[in-house]
Design a protein around this motif. Structure first.
Motif, PDB file in Angstrom:
ATOM      1  N   ALA A   1       0.830  -1.207   0.000  1.00 14.95           N
ATOM      2  CA  ALA A   1       0.000   0.000   0.000  1.00 14.95           C
ATOM      3  C   ALA A   1       0.861   1.252   0.000  1.00 14.95           C
ATOM      4  N   TYR A   2       1.919   1.244   0.805  1.00 12.61           N
ATOM      5  CA  TYR A   2       2.836   2.394   0.843  1.00 12.61           C
ATOM      6  C   TYR A   2       3.468   2.606  -0.533  1.00 12.61           C
ATOM      7  N   GLU A   3       3.865   1.514  -1.174  1.00 12.90           N
ATOM      8  CA  GLU A   3       4.479   1.591  -2.499  1.00 12.90           C
ATOM      9  C   GLU A   3       3.520   2.191  -3.523  1.00 12.90           C
ATOM     10  N   LEU A   4       2.276   1.732  -3.506  1.00 13.76           N
ATOM     11  CA  LEU A   4       1.299   2.247  -4.459  1.00 13.76           C
ATOM     12  C   LEU A   4       0.986   3.718  -4.203  1.00 13.76           C
ATOM     13  N   CYS A   5       0.879   4.094  -2.930  1.00 15.46           N
ATOM     14  CA  CYS A   5       0.546   5.483  -2.605  1.00 15.46           C
ATOM     15  C   CYS A   5       1.678   6.435  -2.959  1.00 15.46           C
TER      16      CYS A   5
ATOM     17  N   ASN B   1      -7.728   8.041   4.293  1.00 16.33           N
ATOM     18  CA  ASN B   1      -6.570   8.735   3.734  1.00 16.33           C
ATOM     19  C   ASN B   1      -5.471   7.713   3.509  1.00 16.33           C
ATOM     20  N   PRO B   2      -4.394   8.076   2.787  1.00 17.85           N
ATOM     21  CA  PRO B   2      -3.350   7.085   2.469  1.00 17.85           C
ATOM     22  C   PRO B   2      -2.752   6.385   3.686  1.00 17.85           C
ATOM     23  N   LYS B   3      -2.612   7.081   4.806  1.00 14.73           N
ATOM     24  CA  LYS B   3      -2.063   6.435   5.997  1.00 14.73           C
ATOM     25  C   LYS B   3      -3.007   5.360   6.524  1.00 14.73           C
ATOM     26  N   VAL B   4      -4.299   5.647   6.538  1.00 13.81           N
ATOM     27  CA  VAL B   4      -5.284   4.665   6.995  1.00 13.81           C
ATOM     28  C   VAL B   4      -5.254   3.433   6.092  1.00 13.81           C
ATOM     29  N   ILE B   5      -5.128   3.651   4.775  1.00 19.01           N
ATOM     30  CA  ILE B   5      -5.080   2.527   3.832  1.00 19.01           C
ATOM     31  C   ILE B   5      -3.833   1.693   4.073  1.00 19.01           C
TER      32      ILE B   5
END
Length: 424
Positions: A214-218, A362-366
């Motif tokens: 997920a971090y990579e995609l964001c 938000n991206p952190k939650v994801i």
């Protein structure tokens, strides 16, 4: 040729240090070493920087301060509870000290925006490389056999009695190029190798791999790294991972674009794929798993049922390290028995990625979503040192990276993120 920066150098050291914390494979034995190294590394970093400016963004400072406050609140409740309920005082003291020291030291380092980005970029790359290692091991083992790829074993505390399997393969065995075997999964005539890649269990490794995915995609970095992270999650043969991988990918897809009917439908499609995978994937889906490995499902569900029931009969908890039955700490829902509803709620807040003033999605939650679900329903990763570090992640979007040069008012997305603080 440009030399390695001070931030990158210490990020590498601090990333490697997290693998001496729970829930990594070595964390049960070396958490004290990780605690000492955290102090030494962060202290050395601050001395080495001297009076050089550290740019700290307002949102990042509030985010990490919130995490530290929750960790302290958790122990403010659990320590007297554990002592009053005649828990193991020595284990309580060790867990308290290591948790606070590790969380504070990493917070001091990760509060700096560039340090946070460097740390999680390196951490994600390492997890992706372990995923690629699993691919190589899988391909080569089908050609020459797994035994010929064996390099050396590492001791995983708690798994000593299952270290040697009938085929000579080891739990904790390291295989070329650098894959760590967890177990051999058997379903009928089918035998599949499960990899945990330096985590205590394969189910933990899948959560960390999907967190990094997920971090990579964001951050929109590398497809090569993303493939490695997907491979790592799949190599665990985790039933929950089969659900979390498409769901997380769907959530990232939705949040990176404006919401409309088509994209909501796409998220529904990802959800359907996840459910089908959960139920019907051969060997590791629930349908087959109930036949071949039914106890792994029923034991967890029994522990969860006891935990939920205890929220009515003993809502304050019986105290840490006071397990009455095996499995009482197998996941966060089961752990309600020990930590009580207050401890449960604090850990939920930590793992959710939700922070005061942030949007609900938000991206952190994801990014935290796979950790959250895994901790609540599947694995005992809540309250671990590495988990506290991971939830300090700041997830910079491509837009933010382009605009994140030091300014008096950094921009995140379309809103003001608050002033940056330059510390000398």
């Amino acid at each position: 040729m440009k030399g390695i920066s001070l931030i990158s150098l210490f990020s590498v050291a601090l990333v490697l240090n997290t693998f001496l914390m729970r829930p990594a494979a070595l964390g049960q034995e070396y958490v004290s070493v990780a605690m000492v190294l955290s102090v030494v590394l962060v202290g050395t970093y601050l001395v080495a920087r001297g009076r050089a400016t550290r740019t700290i963004y307002s949102s990042g400072r509030k985010d990490i301060l919130f995490v530290i406050c929750l960790v302290i609140a958790y122990w403010f409740y659990e320590l007297p509870l554990g002592m009053a309920q005649s828990g193991d005082d020595i284990l309580l003291a060790k867990d308290l000290i290591s948790s606070i020291v590790v969380a504070v030291c990493y917070a001091i380092f990760l509060v700096e925006e560039k340090a946070n980005e460097a740390f999680f970029r390196i951490f994600t790359t390492l997890i992706a490389l372990l995923g690629w290692s699993s691919i190589v091991t899988l391909i080569l083992s089908s050609i020459v056999g797994l035994d010929h790829l064996f390099l050396f074993p590492i001791k995983v505390k708690g798994y000593e009695q299952t270290a040697i399997t009938g085929d000579g393969m080891t739990t904790g065995g390291i295989y070329f190029p650098f894959s760590m075997l967890y177990s051999v999964y058997t379903s009928g005539q089918l035998q599949l190798n499960r990899y945990s890649n330096f985590f205590r269990e394969a189910g933990i490794y899948q959560a960390v791999s999907i967190f990094c995915f997920a971090y990579e995609l964001c951050t929109r970095r590398s497809k090569i790294m993303a493939v490695g992270l997907i491979a790592g999650a799949l190599s665990t043969l985790s039933t929950l991972g089969l659900v979390l991988l498409p769901l997380t990918a769907g959530l990232v897809y939705i949040t990176r674009r404006k919401v409309n009917i088509l994209r909501v439908a796409a998220l529904g499609f990802f959800a359907v794929v996840a459910v089908v995978a959960l139920l019907f994937t051969p060997a590791v889906g629930l349908a087959d798993k109930l036949d071949s490995h039914g106890t792994s499902v029923t034991d967890r569900s029994d522990a969860i049922s006891r935990g939920i029931a205890s929220s009515w009969t003993a809502p304050l908890g019986t105290g840490l390290f006071s397990e009455r039955k095996a499995g009482d700490s197998i996941c966060l829902l089961a752990a309600i028995t020990a930590i009580g509803l207050p401890g449960f709620v604090i850990q939920l807040a930590l793992l959710s990625g939700l922070r005061p003033g942030s949007r609900f999605v938000n991206p952190k939650v994801i990014a935290c979503f796979p950790l959250f679900v895994t901790a609540v329903f599947s694995q005992p990763i809540a309250g671990s040192g590495m988990t506290y570090v991971l939830v300090m992640v700041s997830v910079p979007t491509a837009l933010r990276r382009q605009r994140s040069e030091p300014t008096s008012a950094p921009i995140r997305g379309n809103h003001i993120d608050g002033p940056a603080i330059a510390i000398r």
